[in-house]
Design an enzyme around this catalytic site. Structure first.
Site, short mmCIF file in Angstrom:
data_model
loop_
_atom_site.label_atom_id
_atom_site.label_comp_id
_atom_site.label_asym_id
_atom_site.label_seq_id
_atom_site.Cartn_x
_atom_site.Cartn_y
_atom_site.Cartn_z
N THR A 175 -14.75 -6.28 -49.42
CA THR A 175 -15.70 -6.75 -49.46
C THR A 175 -15.77 -7.54 -51.28
O THR A 175 -15.04 -6.66 -52.30
CB THR A 175 -16.25 -5.76 -49.87
OG1 THR A 175 -16.52 -5.01 -48.14
CG2 THR A 175 -17.93 -5.22 -50.08
N PRO A 197 -18.91 -8.34 -54.29
CA PRO A 197 -19.67 -8.52 -55.14
C PRO A 197 -21.24 -9.76 -53.86
O PRO A 197 -21.99 -8.77 -53.97
CB PRO A 197 -19.97 -8.66 -56.32
CG PRO A 197 -17.83 -8.57 -56.54
CD PRO A 197 -17.78 -8.63 -55.84
N GLY A 224 -20.42 -9.69 -49.20
CA GLY A 224 -20.16 -8.55 -47.76
C GLY A 224 -20.07 -8.74 -46.65
O GLY A 224 -18.83 -8.55 -46.17
N THR A 229 -13.36 2.12 -51.68
CA THR A 229 -12.76 3.31 -51.40
C THR A 229 -11.70 3.15 -51.83
O THR A 229 -10.60 2.80 -51.47
CB THR A 229 -13.12 3.72 -50.43
OG1 THR A 229 -14.45 4.24 -50.17
CG2 THR A 229 -12.76 5.28 -50.13
N ALA A 270 -10.69 0.93 -38.35
CA ALA A 270 -11.46 2.16 -38.76
C ALA A 270 -12.44 2.49 -38.49
O ALA A 270 -13.39 4.24 -38.74
CB ALA A 270 -11.57 1.73 -40.78
N ARG A 322 -35.48 32.13 -41.10
CA ARG A 322 -36.91 32.00 -41.87
C ARG A 322 -38.38 32.15 -40.76
O ARG A 322 -38.33 31.79 -40.08
CB ARG A 322 -36.57 30.27 -42.13
CG ARG A 322 -38.01 29.98 -42.82
CD ARG A 322 -38.31 30.27 -43.99
NE ARG A 322 -39.46 29.66 -44.99
CZ ARG A 322 -39.30 29.61 -46.42
NH1 ARG A 322 -38.49 30.52 -46.91
NH2 ARG A 322 -40.45 28.81 -46.61
N GLU A 353 -17.76 -1.04 -43.90
CA GLU A 353 -17.76 -1.38 -42.51
C GLU A 353 -18.87 -2.03 -41.21
O GLU A 353 -18.29 -1.92 -40.07
CB GLU A 353 -17.53 -0.47 -42.11
CG GLU A 353 -16.26 0.29 -42.94
CD GLU A 353 -14.75 1.41 -42.72
OE1 GLU A 353 -14.28 0.94 -41.22
OE2 GLU A 353 -14.80 1.61 -43.56
#
Length: 389
Positions: free
Chosen positions: A136, A138, A141, A168, A246, A272, A367
């Protein structure tokens, strides 16, 4: 008697003993090493990547679906279940494992030379070496085919120039799989991050995936030898195949975030009290819980079907797009709905729900955005290419 959402249809009966064991292993390490600290990591915008990688490496979770070179050779379903448990703690932690195993390691395992595999994969499988995947950019993408990063020959070497964004593991990586355009087309390179001219700046001020090391890579005339080029990676199909690999883990991982939100909402609604009784006893709350449990189970069955197909014959890209589009889209809806059940407490870091929702905002677009996956599916259904139209 109350049951957990995935127990409604006895879905555990669809798993083998080995798959359940892998799931239990991943859940145990998450409970021991991640859950006690994750709220603080997220708050501070930091994560001990190297410590976690070593821990995951000892348990065989890094590149676990690959074979040889210290990898576990687990089934796709077992890998998916591990991703589910990791993301039930935090999407950033699952991203660490996904990028290491399904992007960086897979690229070298699939397209690298034997020397490259021996150089990098055993250390990466053990968590001693960290990898990242530089595709990727700037300004590019969803359209990596127009990437600006270039690699030009200079004698027996290559000179890499350009930049990558939202990568990452980049700030802590030892090796970066960099994709660049050459005169012969797109090529991949295993670049040591210690190379002169290589730098990785950590991206700050994130409101999502804060427990993840994210970087911007700059390649300032980085010189690498021919031996750094991945010899079997020819054209854009190579990095896209890595993304397909991935995305399979994301199909499962998103379910983990959704399950953790739903488990939290169920526990909260049961304790609750408003108007003299638990809010879980109100019809509107039960309708929300029932609808969310339904979508969680449907997503799980989809992921399991794709996992079995992956193990038996492999997956086509559009099949992975179906899984990623559906499961992430439904997971973020579940996270947002669970936030409403927790009311004001839903925004507190003491509960994981809004953290999951914020993380899933990134998972929704990385992705492959939802729109890209819609176009992949649409092209398969119609036979017509609508990209760029």
């Amino acid at each position: 008697m109350a049951v957990s959402p995935l127990d409604l249809l006895d879905l555990d009966a669809l798993l083998t003993d080995e798959e359940r064991d892998v799931r239990a292993l991943a859940r145990r390490v998450v409970d021991d090493r991640v859950r006690p600290h994750i709220a603080g990591w997220y708050e501070r915008g930091e994560v001990p990547v190297r410590d976690l990688a070593l821990e995951f490496g000892k348990l065989g979770l890094l590149g676990m679906h690959l074979t040889g070179y210290g990898c576990a050779g687990a089934s796709a379903v077992a890998y998916g279940l591990a991703c589910l448990e990791l993301e039930a703690a935090d999407s950033g932690v699952r991203s660490l494992v996904s990028v290491q195993g399904s992007l960086a390691m897979y690229a070298i395992w699939k397209y690298g030379s034997e020397d490259q595999k021996q150089q990098w994969l055993p250390g990466m499988a053990a968590g001693e070496l960290i990898g990242c995947f530089g595709l990727t950019e700037p300004d590019h993408g969803s359209d990596p085919g127009n990437m600006a990063t270039r690699a030009r020959r200079d004698g027996d070497d290559w000179i890499l120039t350009g930049g990558k964004m939202w990568i990452t593991n980049a700030p802590v990586a030892d090796v970066a799989v960099i994709w660049a355009r050459t005169d012969e087309g797109v090529a991949g390179f295993a670049v040591p991050t210690s190379s002169p001219g290589f730098s990785a700046r950590e991206v700050k001020l994130k409101l999502s995936l804060r427990a993840s090391a994210t970087g911007e890579i700059t390649l300032d005339d980085v010189r690498v030898p021919e031996s750094a080029r991945l010899p079997d990676a020819r054209g854009l199909k190579a990095p896209l195949s890595c993304l397909t690999e991935a995305r399979f883990g994301i199909i499962w991982g998103a379910l983990g975030a959704a399950r953790d939100c739903l488990d939290t909402a169920l526990a909260y609604a049961g304790s609750r009290e408003q108007f003299g009784r638990p809010i879980a006893g109100f019809q509107l709350t039960q309708a929300k819980l029932a609808d969310m449990a339904l979508e969680l189970q449907k997503g799980y069955l989809l992921a399991l079907h794709l996992g079995r197909r992956h193990d038996e014959v492999g997956l086509r890209p559009e099949q992975v797009s179906v899984g990623k589009l559906n499961n992430v889209r439904e997971a973020i809806k579940i996270a947002r709905e669970c936030r409403t059940i927790l009311g004001a407490n839903g925004i507190s870091g003491e509960y994981p729900v809004l953290r999951h929702a914020n993380n899933l905002e990134s998972v929704l677009t990385y992705e492959g955005t939802s729109e890209i996956h819609q176009l992949v599916i649409g092209q398969k259904l119609t036979g017509l290419n609508a990209f760029g139209g």
